[in-house]
Design an enzyme around this catalytic site. Structure first.
Site, PDB file in Angstrom:
ATOM      1  N   SER A 140      -5.156 -83.556  46.007  1.00 11.42           N
ATOM      2  CA  SER A 140      -6.011 -84.239  47.076  1.00 11.42           C
ATOM      3  C   SER A 140      -5.911 -85.614  48.517  1.00 11.42           C
ATOM      4  CB  SER A 140      -6.224 -85.494  45.740  1.00 11.42           C
ATOM      5  OG  SER A 140      -7.705 -86.305  46.372  1.00 11.42           O
ATOM      6  N   TYR A 165      -5.603 -91.581  39.228  1.00 12.65           N
ATOM      7  CA  TYR A 165      -5.822 -89.776  40.048  1.00 12.65           C
ATOM      8  C   TYR A 165      -5.147 -89.218  40.456  1.00 12.65           C
ATOM      9  CZ  TYR A 165      -8.731 -86.344  42.382  1.00 12.65           C
ATOM     10  OH  TYR A 165      -9.012 -85.167  43.216  1.00 12.65           O
TER      11      TYR A 165
END
Length: 348
Positions: A140, A165
């Site tokens: 990501s 995350y």
């Protein structure tokens, strides 16, 4: 070829499966179909992939031609993943399953450890035991944290995540390198930059903006609109992924310098790539495109920055373009209008 796609009922996974099937590749899809967002959307994606007799309690399904098999399972279920890799001999794995979302990681951190750490270890172990020729996995752009060194380059350090995350995605890259080093497994990590388009995720801002504008509700614009994102249309993402499958990284990257190592190179068959549009767009400009496509002006409430969020993203995609020979090129207006058209049709 026979390819495993995890997260196959998810946004990106849905399109990857459809594209591979169009290319006459045999595909096994895996998805938990959890309730992080509306499960019906995920089930409808399966219908779009050619799986019939869909219901909420689906366990397994096949297309009529037998080219695509869907299996409902959780990647953090070690026994289920071991059985999957024992039953099938995959040439490649495209691992997209994960617990997504920056803000949700503040509310339910354990879900990220279970899925993104334990689940990823299970995939790595499956790849090790069956000598996978190429493991492509989702990282990501969140790994860049609050860095202001633009555009983001894979050669810059990413040691200061601002959400759990992001920390789990950086951990995935480190775990992948370990397996590339120890077991010679070619791995490619993809740092996705704000993917959007039809069949997208309802937890994404562009999705909720569209929903709220159509329902006559105000929309919250964080950091008072002083944000930009490298929005990347789904078709461009899928084209890049599919082109990467046969281009596994090789050991002894010529760019590797053991006296001055960088995250972008390695002596092992390992790499990390940005996968974005290389063209950041101001958030208010993006909202304006949604308003234009809907023919409705939004009532905007300006809000401060949310915890875990970052003010800007911008992908340096030089290496991605060099390897794939493809440059993401969908204009923002075209991509937004395709999404809005799909949204209005799907939700009537």
């Amino acid at each position: 070829m026979k390819i495993l796609v995890t997260g196959s009922a998810g946004f990106i996974g849905h399109y990857v499966v459809k594209r591979l099937l169009e290319d006459n590749v045999e595909v096994v899809g895996l998805d938990q179909i959890n309730d992080y967002y509306e499960p019906q959307l995920k089930l409808d994606r399966l219908v779009g992939q050619g799986i019939s007799e869909i219901s909420a309690d689906i366990v397994k399904g096949k297309t009529s031609d037998g080219k695509y098999t869907f299996i409902k399972a959780d990647i953090d279920d070690t026994v289920a993943i071991q059985a999957l890799f024992s039953e099938h001999q995959f040439d490649a794995v495209i691992h997209l399953a994960a617990q997504a979302g920056v803000r949700y990681s503040l509310e339910n951190p354990r879900a990220y450890i279970d899925s993104n750490i334990v689940g990823f270890l299970n995939i790595l172990e499956g790849a090790r035991e069956t000598n996978i020729k190429h493991l492509i996995y989702a990282s990501s752009s969140s790994v860049y944290g609050s860095s202001k060194s633009m555009p983001f380059s894979t050669s810059q350090p990413v040691d200061h995540p601002v959400s759990l995350y992001a920390a789990t995605k950086k951990s995935n890259e480190l775990m992948a390198h370990t397996y590339s080093h120890l077991y010679n497994i070619p791995t490619t990590g993809l740092r996705f930059f704000t993917v959007y388009g039809p069949w997208g995720r309802p937890d994404m801002a562009y999705f909720s903006f569209t929903k709220d504008i159509l329902e006559g509700k105000s929309i919250k614009v964080f950091n008072h609109g002083e944000m930009s994102r490298d929005f990347t249309y789904i078709d461009d993402i899928v084209e890049s992924i599919v082109r990467l499958v046969p281009k596994a990284p090789q050991a002894n990257d010529v760019a590797w310098d053991e006296t001055n190592p960088t995250p972008a190179s390695s002596y092992a068959p390992y790499r990390v790539l940005n996968i974005g549009n290389n063209s950041p767009v101001n958030l208010l400009e993006f909202i304006n495109e949604i308003e234009s496509a809907l023919g409705i002006e939004a009532d905007k409430i300006m809000m401060p920055m949310q915890p875990g969020d970052v003010p800007a993203t911008w992908a340096d995609t030089t290496e991605l373009i060099k390897i794939t020979g493809f440059t993401p090129n969908t204009p923002l207006r075209e991509g937004v209008r395709k999404f809005v058209s799909w949204y209005k049709e799907y939700y009537k």
